[in-house]
Design a protein around this motif. Structure first.
Motif, mmCIF file in Angstrom:
data_model
loop_
_atom_site.group_PDB
_atom_site.id
_atom_site.type_symbol
_atom_site.label_atom_id
_atom_site.label_comp_id
_atom_site.label_asym_id
_atom_site.label_seq_id
_atom_site.Cartn_x
_atom_site.Cartn_y
_atom_site.Cartn_z
ATOM 1 N N MET A 1 -9.889 -4.792 -69.481
ATOM 2 C CA MET A 1 -9.566 -5.647 -68.142
ATOM 3 C C MET A 1 -11.160 -5.844 -67.830
ATOM 4 O O MET A 1 -12.125 -4.984 -67.817
ATOM 5 N N ASP A 2 -11.367 -6.993 -67.047
ATOM 6 C CA ASP A 2 -12.578 -7.337 -66.494
ATOM 7 C C ASP A 2 -12.641 -6.723 -64.927
ATOM 8 O O ASP A 2 -12.201 -7.196 -63.875
ATOM 9 N N TYR A 3 -13.359 -5.592 -64.994
ATOM 10 C CA TYR A 3 -13.220 -4.897 -63.684
ATOM 11 C C TYR A 3 -14.312 -5.511 -62.554
ATOM 12 O O TYR A 3 -14.147 -5.289 -61.405
ATOM 13 N N LEU A 4 -15.287 -6.282 -63.189
ATOM 14 C CA LEU A 4 -16.215 -6.997 -62.243
ATOM 15 C C LEU A 4 -15.468 -8.041 -61.438
ATOM 16 O O LEU A 4 -15.595 -8.265 -60.198
ATOM 17 N N ALA A 5 -14.707 -8.723 -62.240
ATOM 18 C CA ALA A 5 -13.730 -10.030 -61.767
ATOM 19 C C ALA A 5 -12.660 -9.148 -60.652
ATOM 20 O O ALA A 5 -12.410 -9.976 -59.689
ATOM 21 N N ALA A 6 -12.400 -8.003 -60.569
ATOM 22 C CA ALA A 6 -11.461 -7.305 -59.843
ATOM 23 C C ALA A 6 -12.189 -6.988 -58.288
ATOM 24 O O ALA A 6 -11.222 -6.735 -57.398
ATOM 25 N N THR A 7 -13.279 -7.473 -58.146
ATOM 26 C CA THR A 7 -14.187 -7.276 -56.900
ATOM 27 C C THR A 7 -13.309 -8.236 -55.730
ATOM 28 O O THR A 7 -13.304 -7.831 -54.806
ATOM 29 N N ALA A 8 -12.749 -9.450 -56.158
ATOM 30 C CA ALA A 8 -12.397 -10.305 -55.374
ATOM 31 C C ALA A 8 -11.453 -9.684 -54.478
ATOM 32 O O ALA A 8 -10.444 -9.132 -54.774
ATOM 33 N N ASN A 9 -11.622 -10.057 -53.027
ATOM 34 C CA ASN A 9 -10.671 -9.824 -51.959
ATOM 35 C C ASN A 9 -10.518 -8.135 -51.676
ATOM 36 O O ASN A 9 -9.787 -7.658 -51.107
#
Length: 357
Positions: A1-9
């Protein structure tokens, strides 16, 4: 999983108690905002100045406001954070381990106070011990990420106010801790006064925020064309501007040496081979000249030390901290419950005047 992309919202709280914490967390804030996350600041205690907040940084003014906002992650560049505020608590440290903070023979850098879900460590010298402690306690995770503070450090700061391109002299930065037992400031005052009059080096002086005011005023009075006393919440440009540092046991020397620049210490507690340590005040100038010559043997020892302390020079430590935090949040690993910390949390409730549950 792209944990950086999970930052949104998602929501990220910067929980700070000292002015230097602004510079520690701002590189991390930049990465969060760039990925669509939200950031708020909460200032705890009376030693942090709200005037250092930037115009576009949002401060939460009360615990009620903080709890209503409900952060997902709480970043703490300090030792404690109350458990009655929401969010995963992430320790990002307020400095490197200088080995000077001992309590009954135990290094306080590794004190486990039961406040954190994740420790983001700076390099092998601290990671190894924290991994052992994580296995022992079972209620927190550890990830080696590097230190967010240093992300801007490995690229040249534009328009550095502490550099003088019209002055060809070497720049000496003098830093000192505030402890009377360890501080060089009162012990080397006469020598530093003489250097400021001789003009051999361009001298910058910066002390720990808790330095006694009478010593600060004493050094401010030395200011002339050769010596400048600096008060700042961001030491990185100051460190970049110097060729060599004179210090004692302050952990700021560890930040400086990561530039692969020599450090002269006076009566350093537990000095290693990477430092030019002296105990005779009359030999300080000689030691500085030696350090400025950058002898090959000394520079090799500095390189080895840096690889263990903080091997990352890519400026991406904030991204690693953010990814590790999001991974903790989303994977929700099976950890033991943290200690209840009744006494510590009672004290923090009293300081914050907050009694709701």
């Amino acid at each position: 999983m792209d944990y950086l992309a999970a930052t949104a919202n998602k929501k990220y709280l910067m929980f700070i108690s000292q002015n230097y914490s602004y510079a520690i967390l701002r590189p991390l804030q930049r990465e969060i905002l760039a990925r669509g996350g939200e950031v708020r600041w909460f200032l705890y205690g009376d030693e942090v100045n709200p005037n250092f907040l930037h115009q576009d940084e949002i401060r939460l003014l009360s615990v009620d406001e903080l709890k209503d906002w409900r952060p997902d992650i709480v970043y703490v560049p300090g030792n404690v954070v109350p458990d009655f505020i929401p969010g995963k608590k992430v320790a990002v440290f307020h400095g490197f381990n200088s080995g000077k903070r001992m309590n009954k023979g135990v290094d306080n850098h590794f004190s486990i106070r039961g406040c954190f879900d994740l420790y983001c460590t700076q390099g092998p010298t601290t990671t190894t011990t924290f991994l052992e402690l994580a296995q022992q306690h079972g209620f927190f995770k550890v990830k080696e990420t590097g230190w967010p503070t240093l992300d801007p450090y490995f690229s040249e700061i534009e328009n550095n106010p502490y550099k003088n391109h019209d002055d060809n002299r070497k720049t000496l930065l003098i830093c000192s801790t505030f402890s009377k037992r360890l501080s060089l400031a009162p012990k080397l005052y006469e020598q530093i006064k003489a250097y400021s009059e001789q003009g051999k080096w361009r001298i910058l002086v910066q002390f720990h925020p808790k330095m006694p005011s009478e010593i600060v005023e004493q050094y401010k009075a030395l200011q002339n064309d050769n010596l400048t006393f600096v008060e700042t919440d961001n030491v990185l440009p100051l460190l970049q501007a110097a060729d060599v540092m004179l210090c004692d046991t302050s952990s700021i020397l560890l930040m400086f040496i990561l530039q692969r620049k020599p450090v002269v210490t006076f009566c350093n507690h537990g000095a290693g081979e990477h430092l030019v340590d002296i105990t005779d005040a009359d030999k300080v100038a000689e030691a500085i000249d030696y350090a400025l010559s950058k002898p090959a043997e000394l520079m090799a020892k500095i390189e080895h030390f840096c690889q263990q302390l903080h091997p990352y020079q890519d400026g991406l430590s904030s991204q690693r901290v953010l990814a590790a935090s999001n991974e903790l949040l989303l994977s929700n690993p099976a950890l033991k419950p943290k200690p209840r910390n009744f006494i510590r949390n009672f004290k923090m409730r009293k300081e914050l005047n907050y009694w709701r549950w």
